[in-house]
Write a protein that holds these residues in place. Structure first.
Motif, short mmCIF file in Angstrom:
data_model
loop_
_atom_site.label_atom_id
_atom_site.label_comp_id
_atom_site.label_asym_id
_atom_site.label_seq_id
_atom_site.Cartn_x
_atom_site.Cartn_y
_atom_site.Cartn_z
N GLN A 1 0.89 -1.40 -0.26
CA GLN A 1 0.02 0.01 0.01
C GLN A 1 0.73 1.09 0.11
N LEU A 2 1.93 1.17 0.71
CA LEU A 2 2.81 2.45 0.93
C LEU A 2 3.74 2.52 -0.46
N PHE A 3 4.15 1.45 -1.08
CA PHE A 3 5.14 1.69 -2.02
C PHE A 3 4.80 2.64 -3.12
N PRO A 4 3.42 2.55 -3.77
CA PRO A 4 3.38 3.57 -4.89
C PRO A 4 3.18 4.91 -4.21
N MET A 5 2.74 4.75 -3.04
CA MET A 5 2.53 6.31 -2.46
C MET A 5 3.82 7.06 -2.36
N ILE A 6 4.93 6.19 -2.01
CA ILE A 6 6.23 6.67 -1.86
C ILE A 6 7.04 7.06 -3.27
N ALA A 7 6.59 5.90 -3.98
CA ALA A 7 7.51 5.99 -5.45
C ALA A 7 6.90 6.96 -6.62
N GLN A 8 5.55 7.23 -6.09
CA GLN A 8 4.91 8.07 -7.13
C GLN A 8 4.68 9.71 -6.40
N ASN A 9 5.21 9.76 -5.17
CA ASN A 9 5.41 11.12 -4.80
C ASN A 9 6.11 12.03 -5.36
N GLN A 10 5.37 13.24 -5.77
CA GLN A 10 6.30 14.40 -6.44
C GLN A 10 7.58 14.53 -6.04
N ARG A 11 7.66 14.94 -4.65
CA ARG A 11 8.48 15.50 -4.29
C ARG A 11 9.62 14.60 -4.11
N LEU A 12 9.35 13.18 -3.64
CA LEU A 12 10.33 12.31 -3.37
C LEU A 12 10.76 11.72 -4.80
N ASP A 13 10.02 11.81 -5.90
CA ASP A 13 10.39 11.22 -7.17
C ASP A 13 11.51 12.30 -7.71
N SER A 14 11.20 13.57 -7.54
CA SER A 14 11.92 14.57 -8.12
C SER A 14 13.58 14.41 -7.53
N LEU A 15 13.35 13.98 -6.18
CA LEU A 15 14.79 13.98 -5.45
C LEU A 15 15.58 12.55 -5.67
N PHE A 16 14.73 11.74 -5.65
CA PHE A 16 15.23 10.16 -5.80
C PHE A 16 14.83 9.36 -6.96
N HIS A 17 14.07 9.93 -7.78
CA HIS A 17 13.66 8.89 -9.09
C HIS A 17 13.41 7.69 -8.87
N GLY A 18 12.79 7.45 -7.66
CA GLY A 18 12.07 6.00 -7.50
C GLY A 18 13.00 5.24 -6.80
N ALA A 19 14.07 5.66 -6.44
CA ALA A 19 15.23 4.94 -5.77
C ALA A 19 15.01 4.93 -3.96
N LEU A 20 14.55 5.63 -3.48
CA LEU A 20 14.34 5.61 -2.10
C LEU A 20 13.77 4.35 -1.60
N PRO A 21 12.73 3.71 -2.06
CA PRO A 21 12.15 2.37 -1.59
C PRO A 21 13.43 1.46 -1.60
N MET A 22 14.17 1.39 -2.59
CA MET A 22 15.38 0.31 -2.85
C MET A 22 16.37 0.58 -1.64
N TRP A 23 16.57 1.69 -1.48
CA TRP A 23 17.50 2.02 -0.38
C TRP A 23 16.79 1.48 1.18
N LEU A 24 15.58 1.65 1.28
CA LEU A 24 15.24 1.33 2.51
C LEU A 24 14.66 -0.47 2.72
N PHE A 25 14.64 -0.94 1.42
CA PHE A 25 14.52 -2.30 1.28
C PHE A 25 16.01 -2.92 1.80
N ALA A 26 17.08 -2.12 1.32
CA ALA A 26 18.33 -2.84 1.38
C ALA A 26 18.66 -2.76 3.06
N LEU A 27 18.17 -1.64 3.53
CA LEU A 27 18.57 -1.54 4.93
C LEU A 27 17.75 -2.44 6.01
N PHE A 28 16.53 -2.88 5.57
CA PHE A 28 15.74 -3.89 6.00
C PHE A 28 16.22 -5.17 5.92
#
Length: 493
Positions: free
Chosen positions: A413-440
């Motif tokens: 439920q949260l993934f598309p809300m993070i990945a398609q968030n305009q501000r986060l997408d402009s900063l990270f281009h969809g990479a942020l969830p991947m970094w979080l998954f690597a930490l987990f």
């Protein structure tokens, strides 16, 4: 002398009829095929659904994740159903629900009805994801249990690969308008074919001998155990099962059994491993792979084609894992797999962050999926099918599998809300969830190293004492393990 994959998987044992065990486990694994097919079919349809029903990012998440609420419900009731009616009838119920969901979702005329039918499919997935590995662990001899349980994971990723190919073939020459109005219905409706196969095949599998013993039907249990191995070995196994159930827990005592110190710890470990599997991010890739790859692949068709290779990598990992699990053990695969998954996530995230066109993002995802298929994918289901005592296996697996689906729902439920968030997408281009998954994934690796023991080659009736070894528990909650290896579950001495 080196042995081939065929030798390891199919050669007859002196004690066991390996071919028979693998055949009946393969039937149970059909539930895993539908598990994979049903959860992954949405990946090819999600873009069309967004256009057809005019969905927002939050609604896209709901279109994908509502099925997981059904999974939670199905997993929660699966233990009771399996203990009350048997493993085989419970799987039959899931097969019927799978069929109804596939037909209903494909014909849905409104988003609300689409959600209802997908929810029904989720209930079926929740039941099958708990009962299929439960059944397989109970009919498999201890020295081939890992091999047999890997069939469940192989079936899940096989179902996912099959639907990736089906989705691509449907979309390959289609126009965007046809995909939006009709194509997604064909994708969802294609699930009816494996549903019919599962419904028919269930009649060819025996009931679990451990369930027969729970119901006092020792003769039926002996008949199945003898077919699995030989009469002498079957009598030995039957004695072990009866000894572990010497003081049968009635329904009124089950709550106290689950609340005992030893049981609480085992359930905590099982549920934690199940949740951590989802925090590594696998199903976000499975459900949203075309959306993730869309920005660097060039077209919908290219993204769907690349998604096929993600399924191939996952299947390849499962095949490799089944080759070595009963020889190398569970923990070495967890270690090796976790390291490789982190590397794959970092490669994919860098390609997304830098918007590198081509196959860099796909390469990272392939490495991740290969190593997930080798380790966290199947090993999670192997462990939660192994570690619970006979007395509480049904409810223990229900809790662990429900925890898995709860975390799956949250992440999906949260993934598309993070990945398609305009501000986060402009900063990270969809990479942020991947970094979080690597930490987990790094944290998950630590948890397994700290609290999960090696279970290779240990009989189901003996694993409890291994799970309760003091070094595996925090000092404040260490349970007392009597000399016979049994916990303080009511009725045990």
């Amino acid at each position: 002398m080196k042995r081939s994959l065929k030798d390891i998987m199919f050669v007859q044992s002196d004690k066991h009829d390996v071919g028979y065990v693998l055949r009946i486990c393969a039937i149970a694994a059909l539930g895993g095929i539908l598990f994979g097919y049903d959860t992954a079919v949405i990946s090819g349809a999600v873009g069309s659904l967004q256009s057809y029903f005019h969905l927002s990012p939050a609604e896209i998440g709901w279109a994908v994740s509502n099925v997981l609420l059904g999974c939670i419900l199905g997993a929660a009731v699966s233990g009771w159903l399996a203990d009350r009616f048997g493993r085989r009838p419970t799987l039959a119920v899931s097969a019927v629900l799978f069929t109804a969901s596939a037909i209903g979702a494909a014909l849905a005329t409104g988003f609300a009805w689409f959600v209802v039918y997908r929810f029904i499919g989720g209930v079926a997935v929740g039941v099958a994801s708990s009962v299929s590995p439960m059944y397989m662990s109970e009919v498999s001899p201890k020295d081939m249990r890992g091999r047999a349980l890997y069939m469940e994971s192989f079936a899940i990723v096989g179902g996912q690969l099959a639907v990736f190919i089906v989705n691509y073939l449907i979309a390959r020459s289609a126009t965007e308008e046809w995909l939006t109005n009709v194509g997604w219905r064909w994708m969802l409706g294609s699930e009816v074919i494996p549903c019919i196969v599962f419904c028919a095949a269930i009649f060819f599998m025996p009931e679990s001998p451990r369930w027969h013993v729970l119901r006092g039907r020792d003769d039926d249990a002996m008949q199945t155990l003898t077919r699995i191995s030989n009469e002498q070995h079957a009598r030995s196994v039957l004695t072990e099962i009866k000894d572990s159930l010497e003081h049968k827990i009635e329904t009124s005592d089950l709550g106290r059994a689950v609340a005992s110190k030893g049981a609480r710890w085992i359930i905590f470990v099982g549920a934690s491993v199940a949740m951590l599997q989802q925090l590594t991010g696998v199903n976000s890739m499975m459900y949203y792979a075309p959306l993730v790859l869309g920005s660097v692949s060039g077209s919908v068709q290219n993204a769907l084609f690349q998604t096929i290779w993600i399924g191939v990598a996952s299947v390849s990992g499962a095949v490799l894992g089944s080759w070595v699990i009963d020889h190398k053990g569970r923990l070495p695969l967890f270690r090796f797999g976790s390291i490789g998954m982190i590397i794959g996530l970092l490669v994919a995230s860098w390609a997304l962050y830098t918007q590198t066109q081509g196959y860099s993002a796909l390469a990272g995802m392939l490495v991740y999926m290969l190593l997930f298929g080798l380790s966290w994918g199947p090993l999670t289901w192997v462990l939660i099918a192994e570690i619970f005592p006979n007395r509480i296996r049904g409810v223990g697996m229900s809790i662990a599998v429900s925890a898995n689906w709860v975390m799956n729902f949250i992440v999906s439920q949260l993934f598309p809300m993070i990945a398609q968030n305009q501000r986060l997408d402009s900063l990270f281009h969809g990479a942020l969830p991947m970094w979080l998954f690597a930490l987990f994934t790094l944290f998950s690796w630590w948890f397994v190293e700290r609290y999960v023991p090696e279970t290779k080659g240990i009989a189901l009736e003996k694993i409890e004492s291994v799970m309760l070894a003091p070094k595996r528990q925090p000092k404040a909650s260490t349970a007392t393990v009597p000399k016979d290896g049994l916990t303080d579950i009511p009725g045990q001495k």
